[in-house]
Structures are given as structure tokens and as C-alpha cells.
Design a protein around this motif. Structure first.
Motif, PDB file in Angstrom:
ATOM      1  N   GLY A   1      -4.027   5.228   7.761  1.00  0.00           N
ATOM      2  CA  GLY A   1      -3.316   4.677   8.905  1.00  0.00           C
ATOM      3  C   GLY A   1      -1.833   4.985   8.945  1.00  0.00           C
ATOM      4  N   ALA A   2      -1.324   5.736   7.974  1.00  0.00           N
ATOM      5  CA  ALA A   2       0.104   6.070   7.950  1.00  0.00           C
ATOM      6  C   ALA A   2       0.328   7.485   8.454  1.00  0.00           C
ATOM      7  CB  ALA A   2       0.660   5.942   6.536  1.00  0.00           C
ATOM      8  N   THR A   3       1.361   7.654   9.264  1.00  0.00           N
ATOM      9  CA  THR A   3       1.771   8.975   9.717  1.00  0.00           C
ATOM     10  C   THR A   3       3.285   9.088   9.578  1.00  0.00           C
ATOM     11  OG1 THR A   3       2.001   8.260  12.011  1.00  0.00           O
ATOM     12  CG2 THR A   3      -0.123   9.207  11.370  1.00  0.00           C
TER      13      THR A   3
ATOM     14  N   VAL B   1       0.838  -1.201   0.000  1.00  0.00           N
ATOM     15  CA  VAL B   1       0.000   0.000   0.000  1.00  0.00           C
ATOM     16  C   VAL B   1       0.874   1.252   0.000  1.00  0.00           C
ATOM     17  CG1 VAL B   1      -1.660   1.323   1.383  1.00  0.00           C
ATOM     18  CG2 VAL B   1      -1.967  -1.133   1.090  1.00  0.00           C
ATOM     19  N   LEU B   2       1.922   1.239   0.812  1.00  0.00           N
ATOM     20  CA  LEU B   2       2.838   2.379   0.856  1.00  0.00           C
ATOM     21  C   LEU B   2       3.533   2.561  -0.492  1.00  0.00           C
ATOM     22  CD1 LEU B   2       4.191   4.615   2.496  1.00  0.00           C
ATOM     23  CD2 LEU B   2       5.817   2.886   3.343  1.00  0.00           C
TER      24      LEU B   2
ATOM     25  N   GLU C   1       5.089   5.535  10.234  1.00  0.00           N
ATOM     26  CA  GLU C   1       4.446   4.609  11.161  1.00  0.00           C
ATOM     27  C   GLU C   1       3.092   4.196  10.615  1.00  0.00           C
ATOM     28  OE1 GLU C   1       4.369   6.977  14.708  1.00  0.00           O
ATOM     29  OE2 GLU C   1       6.518   6.700  15.070  1.00  0.00           O
ATOM     30  N   MET C   2       2.827   2.871  10.661  1.00  0.00           N
ATOM     31  CA  MET C   2       1.558   2.337  10.164  1.00  0.00           C
ATOM     32  C   MET C   2       1.031   1.293  11.139  1.00  0.00           C
ATOM     33  SD  MET C   2       2.562   1.812   6.132  1.00  0.00           S
ATOM     34  CE  MET C   2       0.899   1.502   5.572  1.00  0.00           C
TER      35      MET C   2
ATOM     36  N   ILE D   1       2.544   9.868   1.251  1.00  0.00           N
ATOM     37  CA  ILE D   1       2.566   8.998   2.436  1.00  0.00           C
ATOM     38  C   ILE D   1       1.346   9.255   3.304  1.00  0.00           C
ATOM     39  CG2 ILE D   1       3.781   8.499   4.594  1.00  0.00           C
ATOM     40  CD1 ILE D   1       6.423   9.104   3.009  1.00  0.00           C
ATOM     41  N   GLU D   2       1.037  10.520   3.533  1.00  0.00           N
ATOM     42  CA  GLU D   2      -0.092  10.869   4.402  1.00  0.00           C
ATOM     43  C   GLU D   2      -1.437  10.476   3.791  1.00  0.00           C
ATOM     44  OE1 GLU D   2      -0.112  11.970   7.486  1.00  0.00           O
ATOM     45  OE2 GLU D   2       1.963  12.551   7.779  1.00  0.00           O
TER      46      GLU D   2
END
Length: 119
Positions: free
Chosen positions: A89-91, A10-11, A115-116, A84-85
Motif C-alpha cells: 500500500g505504499a508508493t 510498518v514503514l 503515500e500510504m 519503501i516499495e
């Protein structure tokens, strides 16, 4: 997301949307400007014994070492951060300057700490 590979996929899909930058696999020959997803730190919580509950990926934004390196990094930081944002769920915890080793060459880079949650 249920697995580390799902989270990385996903990333990676989000990073492929950044214009003018190529996504490379870890260990590939890097052709700057480039993005590389590194090996994640894995988090295990007491309430889920034996289950990975979160991952922290280093994402490297790499450019060529020349007189435009700083300007190019600064121009690309915000589009990469936005991609990324956009991942649910990603920060981003930070984006730290570094040198990325590509073969025998050290290239200027930023390392995004992403972070995920997997739960």
C-alpha cells in the motif's frame, strides 16, 4: 492498516532492512547515514467522516556533509526506495533533495514523499 502509528511502524520496519543505514526517531541525534520518518500529512475523505483514510510521510535519507555526500546519497536512494516499495500500500510520489537540520548542523538529504492508504 488502521492507524497512523501502525502505518509508521510498518514503514519503519521496512526501512530497518536497508543495509548500512540507521533508522532514527524524529528528534533524535542523527548519526549519518540515517533515515528519519517525519510527521505525516493526514487525508480525510468525505465518504469516511472523521476517519483518516491516507497518510503521506516524509522519509529523510541523511548523510554526512563531506566530499562523498552526493555519491553516498545516490548509492542509497535505490535501496531505500526498494524497501519503501516493499510495504503493502505504499508508493513513492517523489524523492527531493534537501538539507536536514540535525541539531545545529544542516546535512545533505533526500526527502522521500511516501503515500500510504489506511483503508
Amino acid at each position: 492498516m488502521s492507524t497512523v502509528s501502525d502505518a509508521a511502524g510498518v514503514l519503519g520496519a521496512a526501512l530497518k532492512t536497508v543495509a548500512g543505514v540507521r533508522l532514527h526517531d524524529l528528534g533524535d541525534n542523527v548519526d549519518p547515514p540515517a533515515l528519519v520518518i517525519g510527521m505525516p500529512q493526514l487525508t480525510f475523505e468525505a465518504y469516511c467522516p472523521g476517519q483518516i483514510t491516507a497518510v503521506t510521510f516524509p522519509v529523510f535519507l541523511v548523510v554526512a556533509l563531506d566530499n562523498r555526500a552526493q555519491a553516498q546519497l545516490w548509492d542509497l536512494v535505490e535501496p531505500v526506495a526498494a524497501a519503501i516499495e516493499d510495504v503493502d500500500g505504499a508508493t513513492i510520489a517523489s524523492a527531493d533533495p534537501t538539507m536536514y537540520q540535525a541539531g545545529t548542523q544542516d546535512l545533505p538529504a533526500y526527502t522521500f514523499v511516501v503515500e500510504m492508504s489506511l483503508t
